[in-house]
Structure formats: structure tokens, C-alpha cells
Design a protein around this motif. Structure first.
Motif, PDB file in Angstrom:
ATOM      1  N   UNK A 107       0.659  -1.282  -0.007  1.00 55.17           N
ATOM      2  CA  UNK A 107       0.003   0.107  -0.062  1.00 55.17           C
ATOM      3  C   UNK A 107       0.724   1.170  -0.100  1.00 55.17           C
ATOM      4  N   UNK A 108       0.351   2.224  -0.694  1.00 45.65           N
ATOM      5  CA  UNK A 108       0.638   3.414  -0.662  1.00 45.65           C
ATOM      6  C   UNK A 108      -0.061   4.153   0.123  1.00 45.65           C
ATOM      7  N   UNK A 109      -0.112   4.254   1.531  1.00 43.49           N
ATOM      8  CA  UNK A 109      -0.862   4.555   2.543  1.00 43.49           C
ATOM      9  C   UNK A 109      -1.027   6.053   2.465  1.00 43.49           C
ATOM     10  N   UNK A 110      -1.900   6.789   2.787  1.00 42.91           N
ATOM     11  CA  UNK A 110      -2.101   8.189   3.083  1.00 42.91           C
ATOM     12  C   UNK A 110      -0.998   8.568   4.116  1.00 42.91           C
ATOM     13  N   UNK A 111       0.139   9.696   3.915  1.00 42.89           N
ATOM     14  CA  UNK A 111       0.868  10.226   4.923  1.00 42.89           C
ATOM     15  C   UNK A 111       0.094  10.561   6.246  1.00 42.89           C
ATOM     16  N   UNK A 112       0.557  10.310   7.507  1.00 37.33           N
ATOM     17  CA  UNK A 112      -0.184  10.561   8.468  1.00 37.33           C
ATOM     18  C   UNK A 112      -0.419  12.075   8.740  1.00 37.33           C
ATOM     19  N   UNK A 113      -1.544  12.458   9.063  1.00 39.06           N
ATOM     20  CA  UNK A 113      -1.906  13.768   9.518  1.00 39.06           C
ATOM     21  C   UNK A 113      -2.362  14.529   7.965  1.00 39.06           C
ATOM     22  N   UNK A 150      -8.178   7.448  -2.179  1.00 39.41           N
ATOM     23  CA  UNK A 150      -7.944   7.333  -0.699  1.00 39.41           C
ATOM     24  C   UNK A 150      -6.738   6.572  -0.292  1.00 39.41           C
ATOM     25  N   UNK A 151      -6.428   5.452  -1.257  1.00 44.33           N
ATOM     26  CA  UNK A 151      -5.233   4.481  -0.958  1.00 44.33           C
ATOM     27  C   UNK A 151      -5.058   3.784  -2.144  1.00 44.33           C
ATOM     28  N   UNK A 152      -3.955   3.160  -2.094  1.00 42.18           N
ATOM     29  CA  UNK A 152      -3.411   2.233  -3.238  1.00 42.18           C
ATOM     30  C   UNK A 152      -2.711   1.062  -2.470  1.00 42.18           C
ATOM     31  N   UNK A 153      -3.379  -0.061  -2.720  1.00 42.75           N
ATOM     32  CA  UNK A 153      -2.952  -1.333  -2.086  1.00 42.75           C
ATOM     33  C   UNK A 153      -2.544  -2.336  -3.125  1.00 42.75           C
ATOM     34  N   UNK A 187      -1.983  10.450 -13.936  1.00 41.29           N
ATOM     35  CA  UNK A 187      -1.280   9.643 -14.789  1.00 41.29           C
ATOM     36  C   UNK A 187      -1.573   9.667 -16.095  1.00 41.29           C
ATOM     37  N   UNK A 188      -2.103  10.672 -16.497  1.00 38.77           N
ATOM     38  CA  UNK A 188      -2.031  10.689 -18.056  1.00 38.77           C
ATOM     39  C   UNK A 188      -3.201   9.911 -18.309  1.00 38.77           C
ATOM     40  N   UNK A 189      -3.965   9.139 -17.933  1.00 40.14           N
ATOM     41  CA  UNK A 189      -4.983   8.040 -18.308  1.00 40.14           C
ATOM     42  C   UNK A 189      -6.306   8.837 -18.693  1.00 40.14           C
ATOM     43  N   UNK A 190      -6.673   8.412 -19.859  1.00 36.27           N
ATOM     44  CA  UNK A 190      -8.099   8.713 -20.345  1.00 36.27           C
ATOM     45  C   UNK A 190      -8.459   7.748 -21.217  1.00 36.27           C
ATOM     46  N   UNK A 191      -9.656   7.184 -20.715  1.00 38.23           N
ATOM     47  CA  UNK A 191     -10.215   5.902 -21.661  1.00 38.23           C
ATOM     48  C   UNK A 191     -11.605   5.592 -21.620  1.00 38.23           C
ATOM     49  N   UNK A 192     -12.078   5.199 -22.676  1.00 38.41           N
ATOM     50  CA  UNK A 192     -13.631   4.774 -22.592  1.00 38.41           C
ATOM     51  C   UNK A 192     -13.665   3.604 -21.672  1.00 38.41           C
ATOM     52  N   UNK A 223      -1.439   0.426 -17.164  1.00 34.18           N
ATOM     53  CA  UNK A 223      -0.150   0.255 -16.939  1.00 34.18           C
ATOM     54  C   UNK A 223       0.468   1.113 -15.873  1.00 34.18           C
ATOM     55  N   UNK A 224       0.241   2.266 -15.591  1.00 33.82           N
ATOM     56  CA  UNK A 224       0.789   3.213 -14.720  1.00 33.82           C
ATOM     57  C   UNK A 224      -0.207   3.335 -13.510  1.00 33.82           C
ATOM     58  N   UNK A 225      -1.033   2.319 -13.374  1.00 32.11           N
ATOM     59  CA  UNK A 225      -1.810   2.547 -12.275  1.00 32.11           C
ATOM     60  C   UNK A 225      -1.261   2.483 -10.753  1.00 32.11           C
ATOM     61  N   UNK A 226      -0.320   1.712 -10.792  1.00 29.56           N
ATOM     62  CA  UNK A 226       0.268   1.586  -9.420  1.00 29.56           C
ATOM     63  C   UNK A 226       1.192   2.933  -9.003  1.00 29.56           C
ATOM     64  N   UNK A 227       1.565   3.719  -9.703  1.00 29.69           N
ATOM     65  CA  UNK A 227       1.886   4.998  -9.627  1.00 29.69           C
ATOM     66  C   UNK A 227       0.870   6.319  -8.913  1.00 29.69           C
ATOM     67  N   UNK A 228      -0.318   5.628  -8.828  1.00 24.24           N
ATOM     68  CA  UNK A 228      -1.493   6.526  -8.491  1.00 24.24           C
ATOM     69  C   UNK A 228      -1.093   6.899  -6.930  1.00 24.24           C
ATOM     70  N   UNK A 229      -1.560   8.156  -6.469  1.00 26.50           N
ATOM     71  CA  UNK A 229      -1.326   8.571  -5.143  1.00 26.50           C
ATOM     72  C   UNK A 229      -2.373   9.061  -4.519  1.00 26.50           C
TER      73      UNK A 229
END
Length: 222
Positions: A52-58, A166-169, A81-86, A140-146
Motif C-alpha cells: 500500500x501507498x498509504x496516506x501520510x499521517x495527518x 484514498x489509498x493504493x494497495x 497519470x495521463x490516463x483517459x479511456x472509454x 500500466x501506470x496505475x500503481x503510481x497513483x497517489x
């Protein structure tokens, strides 16, 4: 990438609803395990097999807004992420597993059309391939979401539902918890799940080791 689009191997009203939910959840669990299977021609983004890319505390996130009327999605954008898709509606296959867009549509996102509509109360499910044998695909770039980044879903009535991540896991396929991934965290909120493959690709088994799951919730709409 997500699961192959071809065939996979093989009371009271409340009770019926519960049974239907259990069957769907079972199918989605199967999908969550099989979502990691496919061509794997490219190396997926390195995410590891733990979360997980958790949310920084606070760090505050905006409050959730009230859910919208249920309207079908047509397009999804993640500007950071530069993502635009149907977006196209997808159903379940004969085994009860969700059926993603075919590999011939690598830049299209699938929405589980029998489930929640993005913007309505509950968790709407959007799935996409991470790659094909020759090139990156839509997520492809979804794991870079924050956390804090925006996801915009254009709906069939022209409205745009804006979600905040909210988070990435990263959920390992060997310990996949379908209820945690697909269930709404707050049944009164409008939530979104964006899902693709993650972890590492094993060419011997032709599978990825995990799923990347981005969770977001509705924060703005016209």
C-alpha cells in the motif's frame, strides 16, 4: 493485464439476495486470483507483493459528498497519470467471474455493469489490462497513483463524478480477500475501485503475483 477474455477452466427475498451476493463474491474472488493470468509480454510496474501507498499521517483528504443518481459510466480520466479511456460495461462469465475487455481493446476500461454505477452509493468496479504481449495497456501506470489524486468519471447523462483517491494497495493473489477489495468501506458513500495486475510476472506460470487496487470516493460533482 487482467484476466483473459476467453472461457476459464473449469427462502426469503433477503436470503436470495444474500445467496446472490455470496455467489457474486465467490466469482469475484476467483476473478481476483485469475486476474493475474495473461500474456505478460512486458514487465509490469514494480509494486511488490505487499500493500500500500498509504496516506501520510495527518494529511487531510476532502470530505465525501452525497451519492448521485445511478447513471452508467462512459469515460474515466486520471489526470495525474495521463490516463483517459472509454468505459464499457462487462458482465460475468459462466463461472461467475467478471469478464474484462478483450485483449484487442487494451486501452478500454471495463465496468462491472451489474454492480454499482460510479457516483451511486456503494463500490463501483473498474478493471483494465496492465499490458499486452507487445505494449503497455490502459492501467500500466496505475500503481503510481497517489492518495489525494483525482479520478473523473464522465457518465451517460453528461455529468462528471469526481473521486479522490484514498489509498493504493497491492493484494497478493495467494491471500486475496474479495470482500475487502470489492466491498464498500462505507455503504453510504459512493466509492470506486480501479484494479489491474501488479507484483511480478512469472513467465513459467504465465501469471502475475498480485493485484493493484486503487480505492477512491466521491468528493465533487456538478
Amino acid at each position: 493485464m487482467t484476466v483473459p477474455s476467453g472461457p476459464r477452466p473449469a427462502g426469503t427475498g433477503r436470503l436470495v439476495t444474500g445467496v446472490a451476493w455470496a455467489l457474486l463474491l465467490g466469482g469475484l474472488w476467483l476473478w481476483g486470483r485469475e486476474v493475474t493470468e495473461g500474456p505478460g509480454g512486458l514487465s509490469a510496474p514494480t509494486t511488490g507483493d505487499i500493500a500500500a501507498v498509504g496516506r501520510p499521517l495527518g494529511e487531510p483528504l476532502p470530505p465525501a459528498r452525497d451519492p448521485l443518481d445511478p447513471v452508467e459510466p462512459r469515460r474515466v480520466e486520471i489526470p495525474s497519470l495521463g490516463i483517459t479511456a472509454p468505459v464499457v460495461a462487462r458482465g460475468l462469465d459462466a463461472t461467475g467471474a467478471i469478464d474484462p475487455p478483450p485483449y484487442e481493446m487494451p486501452h478500454t476500461v471495463g465496468w462491472f455493469g451489474s454492480g454499482t454505477r460510479p457516483g451511486a452509493a456503494g463500490a463501483a468496479l473498474l478493471v483494465g489490462h496492465v499490458d499486452t504481449e507487445t505494449r503497455p495497456a490502459v492501467f500500466y501506470g496505475l500503481s503510481a497513483a497517489r492518495p489525494g489524486a483525482k479520478v473523473r468519471v464522465t457518465r451517460s447523462d453528461g455529468s462528471v463524478a469526481e473521486f479522490t483517491i484514498d489509498d493504493v494497495q497491492v493484494h497478493p493473489r495467494d491471500h486475496f480477500d474479495a470482500r475487502a477489495v470489492y466491498g464498500a468501506r462505507d455503504p453510504h458513500r459512493a466509492e470506486l475501485r480501479l484494479i489491474t495486475c501488479g507484483g511480478t510476472f512469472d513467465p513459467k506460470s504465465n501469471t502475475y503475483t498480485a493485484n493493484v487496487v486503487v480505492s477512491a470516493y466521491l468528493t465533487a460533482a456538478p
